[in-house]
Design an enzyme around this catalytic site. Structure first.
Site, PDB file in Angstrom:
ATOM      1  N   SER A  80       0.736  -1.535   0.086  1.00  0.00           N
ATOM      2  CA  SER A  80      -0.080   0.110   0.212  1.00  0.00           C
ATOM      3  C   SER A  80       0.498   1.235  -0.003  1.00  0.00           C
ATOM      4  O   SER A  80       0.310   2.761  -0.365  1.00  0.00           O
ATOM      5  CB  SER A  80      -0.564   0.285   0.779  1.00  0.00           C
ATOM      6  OG  SER A  80      -0.045  -0.200   1.859  1.00  0.00           O
ATOM      7  N   SER A 104       3.692  -4.196   2.885  1.00  0.00           N
ATOM      8  CA  SER A 104       3.025  -2.991   2.143  1.00  0.00           C
ATOM      9  C   SER A 104       4.910  -1.822   1.497  1.00  0.00           C
ATOM     10  O   SER A 104       4.033  -1.192   1.183  1.00  0.00           O
ATOM     11  CB  SER A 104       2.601  -2.360   2.784  1.00  0.00           C
ATOM     12  OG  SER A 104       1.031  -2.779   2.845  1.00  0.00           O
TER      13      SER A 104
END
EC number: 6.3.5.7
Length: 436
Positions: A80, A104
């Site tokens: 992310s 992430s």
């Protein structure tokens, strides 16, 4: 949910950087509340991968694309923490922070051709990091070389009285040796990570990396992490359960968005959360609350915690057998175009893209993704090194040796460089005029 909100204090990692004289340039884009693996679901829109505009990629595209619009087929960064990876890859900063709950920082690092480091759980303070999964979250470090990651880690690591999960022992800043001896190392290759979906190119570079260590005298052996096949499902149950708990704080009362409905407290809660969260966040909250229901708690959450322990023990057993580090792929393939990525929903993509990374978070181990080479498409491919808990320095030492051997090419942002050189010429002229 947090539009216009200004935090009243700095995160510990941010404050430590400021105290050491770092210049903070701004905040970077990401999937909303760090839920995603493409950085395509942020409130500011998707993040574009700088390699979409690289000379290496565009030249390959010209050979294959006939009459296709170059600008409509840009690539995702991974996620992310895609904004942080893109910022480092595009030379806008030396280092960036991300968060790593299931990969992430390592996932976007691999797609953007930079180094993505996830420290051991408890080595770096989580105070001030918006929690996704408290028991797995770690502030991650993204840089263009392993040395820079070591410098940033030296500044951030250590005990924080505001985070009870940090280690008690003081951590001294360190520098990595220029030359590392790998001939006494034992490198483990987990056989379960040879996934059917793994691209042939990533598989080839993984094999070449193992051969490289072997040619330098290291012992390379195949190892087994038998509970790997359960890890992604286990991660999903634990992740959504903790998300449901953590997102409860965003209720429209204390801070953040609040709707205009005032019929009742319950109606205000519901409307605030419906307006403030996107579909992905709401979906994970609903899943988590389902797993935490009284009738499901034993069958899902408790069982997932037991499986997590088995997964962590797999790593302990491998490292106790004499293995120093594990060498694995970071991602299944190179970065894909945005239009292709969004054909699958967020949950499906996350399950695919976290396959090699999330088990490390469940075990609390350090891991680093290092760019190894360019694919046939002219795009970066990264490999992951996983180390023993709190042996972060040794892990980075091995990663630095590997980085030096592979000599990953620098991104060539030709048009950008041309613009910069013309700006530089104008600057030189203006400085001359000022002197006169």
């Amino acid at each position: 949910m947090l539009k216009g909100y200004v935090p009243p204090y700095n995160a510990t990692v941010v404050q430590k950087l400021l105290d050491k004289g770092a210049v903070l340039m701004g905040k970077t884009n990401l999937d909303e509340f760090a839920m995603g693996s493409g950085s395509t679901d942020g409130v500011f829109g998707p993040v574009k991968n700088p390699w979409s505009y690289s000379k290496q990629y565009r030249e390959k595209r010209k050979q294959e694309a006939h009459g296709e619009n170059e600008d409509s087929n840009w690539l995702i960064t991974g996620g992310s923490s895609g904004g942080s990876a893109a910022a480092v890859a595009a030379f806008t900063c030396f280092a960036a922070l991300g968060s790593d709950t299931g990969g992430s920082t390592r996932n976007p690092a691999a797609h953007c051709g930079v180094v993505g480091f996830k420290p051991s759980y408890g080595l770096v303070s989580r105070h001030g990091l918006i929690p996704l999964v408290n028991s797995m979250d770690v502030p991650g470090i993204l840089t263009r070389c392993v040395d820079d990651a070591a410098i940033v880690l030296g500044m951030l690591a250590g005990h924080d009285p505001k985070d009870s999960t940090t280690i008690q022992d003081p951590v001294k800043p360190f520098t990595l040796p220029t030359f590392a001896d790998v001939n006494k190392l034992c490198i483990g290759i987990p056989k379960e990570y040879l996934a059917p979906e793994l691209s042939s190119e990533v598989r080839s570079f993984w094999s070449k990396a193992a051969n490289l260590f072997e040619s330098e005298g290291a012992k390379v052996i195949e190892v087994s992490l038998p509970h790997t096949s359960y890890s992604i499902v286990c991660y999903h149950v634990l992740c959504t359960s903790e998300v449901a708990s953590n997102m409860a704080r965003f209720d429209g009362l204390e801070y953040g968005h609040r709707c205009d409905i005032n019929v009742s407290t319950e109606a205000m809660y519901a409307a605030t959360r419906r307006e403030g969260f996107n579909d992905v966040v709401r979906g994970r909250i609903l899943s988590g609350n389902f797993f935490l229901l009284k009738e499901n708690y034993e069958n899902y959450f408790i069982k997932a915690q037991k499986v997590r322990r088995l997964i962590a023990n797999d790593f302990v057993n491998v490292f106790n057998s004499g293995v120093d580090v594990l060498l694995t792929p970071t991602t299944l393939s190179e970065a894909v175009p945005y239009l292709e990525f969004i054909k699958e929903d967020n949950r499906t993509r996350s399950a695919q893209d976290d396959i090699f990374t999330q088990a490390v978070n469940m075990a609390g181990l350090p891991a680093v993704s290092v760019p190894v080479a360019l694919s046939n498409q002219g795009l970066p491919i990264g490999l992951q090194f996983i180390g023993r808990a709190f042996c972060d320095q040794q892990l980075l030492k091995i990663a630095k040796w590997f980085e030096k051997q592979v000599q990953f090419p620098v991104i060539q942002l030709q048009e950008l460089m041309d613009d910069c050189s013309s700006d530089f010429e104008i600057e030189k002229l203006s400085s001359v005029f000022l002197k006169q």
